[in-house]
Design an enzyme around this catalytic site. Structure first.
Site, PDB file in Angstrom:
ATOM      1  NE  ARG A 107       0.073   1.406   0.352  1.00 23.36           N
ATOM      2  CZ  ARG A 107       0.201   0.218   0.090  1.00 23.36           C
ATOM      3  NH1 ARG A 107      -1.010  -0.524   0.540  1.00 23.36           N
ATOM      4  NH2 ARG A 107       1.103  -0.242  -0.012  1.00 23.36           N
ATOM      5  CB  THR A 386      -5.766  -7.172  -0.964  1.00 22.51           C
ATOM      6  OG1 THR A 386      -4.684  -6.876  -0.390  1.00 22.51           O
ATOM      7  CG2 THR A 386      -6.440  -5.840  -1.579  1.00 22.51           C
ATOM      8  CG  ASN A 406       1.103  -6.405   2.866  1.00 23.02           C
ATOM      9  OD1 ASN A 406       0.737  -6.608   1.928  1.00 23.02           O
ATOM     10  ND2 ASN A 406       2.230  -6.565   3.440  1.00 23.02           N
ATOM     11  CB  SER A 455      -0.404   0.170  -3.200  1.00 22.03           C
ATOM     12  OG  SER A 455      -1.501  -0.797  -3.255  1.00 22.03           O
ATOM     13  N   GLY A 476      -4.507  -9.287  -4.484  1.00 24.04           N
ATOM     14  CA  GLY A 476      -3.456 -10.386  -5.020  1.00 24.04           C
ATOM     15  C   GLY A 476      -2.111  -9.712  -5.234  1.00 24.04           C
TER      16      GLY A 476
HETATM   17  O1  DON Z   1      -0.914  -2.583  -1.486  1.00 20.89           O
HETATM   18  C1  DON Z   1      -0.506  -3.501  -2.251  1.00 20.89           C
HETATM   19  O2  DON Z   1      -0.054  -4.057  -3.081  1.00 20.89           O
HETATM   20  C2  DON Z   1      -0.402  -4.816  -1.213  1.00 20.89           C
HETATM   21  N1  DON Z   1      -0.387  -4.568   0.291  1.00 20.89           N
HETATM   22  C3  DON Z   1      -1.723  -5.622  -1.473  1.00 20.89           C
HETATM   23  C4  DON Z   1      -1.821  -6.975  -0.696  1.00 20.89           C
HETATM   24  C5  DON Z   1      -2.748  -7.829  -1.495  1.00 20.89           C
HETATM   25  O3  DON Z   1      -3.314  -7.747  -2.592  1.00 20.89           O
HETATM   26  C6  DON Z   1      -2.567  -9.248  -0.948  1.00 20.89           C
HETATM   27  N2  DON Z   1      -4.067  -9.965  -1.609  1.00 20.89           N
HETATM   28  N3  DON Z   1      -4.009 -10.985  -1.807  1.00 20.89           N
END
Ligand code: DON
Length: 573
Positions: A107, A386, A406, A455, A476
């Site tokens: 991360r 993502t 992100n 996250s 998501g």
């Molecule tokens: O780490 C996270 O939870 C977010 N940055 C994830 C972003 C994400 O899943 C966007 N996707 N559709």
């Protein structure tokens, strides 16, 4: 080699095969293969056919699932720039052939000069867009370190670093023919790219006209960076040329990331979170992701409730899922954060005792208002991008990886060909103010130098009767966790095959806003009416919920299930 790919965004809700024979026909036209794709030796399911195929080639050249996963990750940075990346971060959960559980946290971290109020104005209000679209929105990237660590620490030893990166370099150098979904994504992000000269040069067409499927995307600068990494390893990115370029551009454009931040970056192995459900053991990602803790917590609560006896998305099933989801997400907002900075009560949150206490207050025919669980208000939010990929090799090493910038294409800022993340938005900029995914946080997820932002990514592996059986995960935003939960329950409780489990329409609730979002076909009108009488409220999901690229392993075959909600490809051999 078996291959199946989906190339359209969100064609997918209608693909719950049991219900929609017409789409069975479309499958038939699109590919001679039956879904899920079945294979004997190895399988990759990812958002890009190039990435999945490259992963299989690595395995065929003697690599294992870790080698393949690293290659898939690098190729996604080229062919799925919406979310695949060098300038972002992610998590890996793995189960080795010899029974070891692993979880690797790569991360992003907050730069040393970051501070808790950096996105607030002098009156203490959040400055619109600063944590998403400025140079300040980027955390220190972790992906290059993470992918190389997978390969270095757990790879077969048969694949050189040059071989590992060769497919990504080739695709960046030669270019590749873009899909309709990448064309759409590029066109719809043009405003973002125009704000950055290097992004414009690469992602906006020379003649200014829109991209269409079949156009070639060449990325020479990115190829150069990848080649540099292939020669010099992580140092290329964290202490040498790339690091300098990142620091220079950040300084020039008002960002905080310095060469020291990059030199200090390290991905870390964390203890995987382990839970049980019926005859399954679940191995999943712990903090700084909230995903694993919430997943286990929700499964534990469901074990305390009459969930097993429910039919798929019957009124009782949706009610119980919603009630456990709202409790888990209420805990997320208060208790979850980077474990190096905040004492996350993982043991308690994932204990059966806690689940009993929490679930004990759930009534089968009455809702709990989210406001009665805790306070707060959230505006509806859009989800972005993502990507998750699952890999299994011939020895049954299983690797689940979710990576992200992100938002789609991250901050839209490009440094020598690669996009920088806007992950700083995953911190809580101000207590109670929702981020891009509508989730709030407080002290536990406040910005601090060197800290990782919370996250929802949930790469997960499930063992059945002690044997590796499922490799799961999804993009998501906040809906990742409920997506993984529902895919798992579809297999473990509703006994669907993996393709149906992935395709089945989903619903989502996350404490606040106090409502159930549902995909087309997820909850029948009759069920909605019944649940409305109990006090539940509903909203159609603004876009598809997740994109779960999953694998199921049984005694003698590996089944790859691409999720038709977004572009995806399963390749096996
Ligand atoms: O780490 C996270 O939870 C977010 N940055 C994830 C972003 C994400 O899943 C966007 N996707 N559709």
């Amino acid at each position: 080699m078996g291959i199946f790919q989906h190339t359209s965004f969100y064609s997918g809700l209608a693909v719950f095969r049991a219900w929609c024979p017409v789409l069975l026909l479309i499958y038939g036209l699109a590919s001679a293969e039956e879904l899920p794709v079945a294979a004997d030796h190895g399988m990759v399911v990812s958002a890009s056919e190039h990435a999945s195929a490259a992963g299989i080639e690595i395995m065929q050249a003697g690599g294992n699932a870790f080698d393949a996963a690293a290659t898939v990750g690098f190729v996604l940075a080229v062919t799925f720039p919406e979310a695949g990346n060098l300038g972002g971060g992610g998590f890996m959960v793995a189960r080795t052939a010899d029974g070891q559980n692993l979880s690797l946290d790569f991360r992003e971290t907050a730069p040393a000069a970051a501070h808790r109020d950096m996105f607030l104005d002098e009156r203490g209000n959040v400055i619109d867009g600063l944590s998403l679209r400025s140079a300040l929105s980027s955390g220190v990237p972790g992906t290059v370190d993470g992918l190389l660590k997978m390969w270095n620490d757990h790879g077969s030893g048969n694949i050189s670093r040059e071989a590992l990166l060769a497919p990504a370099i080739r695709l960046a150098d030669d270019g590749f023919s873009i899909s309709a979904s990448l064309a759409d994504a590029l066109n719809s992000s043009a405003v973002k790219f125009k704000a950055d000269p290097e992004a414009s040069r690469i992602f906006i067409r020379k003649d200014g006209r829109p991209w269409t499927a079949g156009h070639t995307l060449e990325q020479y600068s990115l190829a150069h960076v990848l080649r540099f990494i292939s020669y010099s390893g992580r140092d290329a990115f964290y202490t040498q040329g790339c690091a300098l370029q990142i620091a220079q551009k950040q300084a020039r454009t008002g960002g905080l990331i310095t060469i020291e931040d990059l030199a200090n970056y390290a991905s870390v192995y964390r203890e995987a979170i382990v839970g049980t459900f019926r005859n399954y053991e679940i191995v999943t990602m712990g903090p700084p992701s909230s995903g694993g803790v919430l997943l286990i917590q929700m499964l534990n609560m469901l074990e305390e409730l009459p969930f097993r006896q429910t039919h798929w998305n019957s009124p009782l099933s949706v009610h119980l899922l919603t009630e456990v989801q709202r409790r888990a997400y209420a805990d997320r907002a208060v208790h979850l954060g980077d474990p190096d900075f905040w004492d996350v009560p993982v043991q308690r949150l994932t204990s059966h005792r806690y689940a009993r206490e929490r679930a004990g207050r759930i009534k089968p025919h009455r809702i709990t208002l989210s406001a009665d669980l805790s306070a707060g208000e959230i505006a509806p939010q859009e989800s972005e991008e993502t990507t998750h990929f699952s890999v299994v090799d011939k020895d049954r090493n299983a690797v689940a990886v979710t990576v992200t910038l992100n938002g789609r294409f991250g901050s839209g800022k490009v440094i020598h060909g690669f996009l920088m993340n806007n992950e700083m938005d995953d911190f809580s900029s101000k207590p109670g103010v929702p981020n891009l995914y509508g989730v709030t946080g407080g002290e536990a997820n406040a910005i601090e130098p060197g800290k990782r932002m919370l996250s929802s990514m949930t790469p997960t592996i499930a063992l059945k009767d002690g044997k590796t059986a499922l490799v799961l995960g999804s993009p998501g935003g906040a809906t990742i966790i409920t997506t993984v939960l529902q895919v798992f329950l579809n297999v473990a409780v509703h006994e669907m095959d993996i393709q149906d489990a992935v395709a089945a329409p989903r619903h989502h609730s996350q404490w606040l806003p106090d409502r159930i979002e549902y995909e087309d076909g997820a909850i029948s009108e009759k069920t909605r009416r019944e649940l409305s009488r109990m006090g539940h409220t509903f909203a159609e999901a603004p876009r598809s919920l997740g994109a779960a690229n999953c694998i199921l392993i049984d005694e003698d075959k590996i089944y790859g299930a691409p999720d038709a909600r977004r572009q995806s490809a399963a390749v096996g051999y």
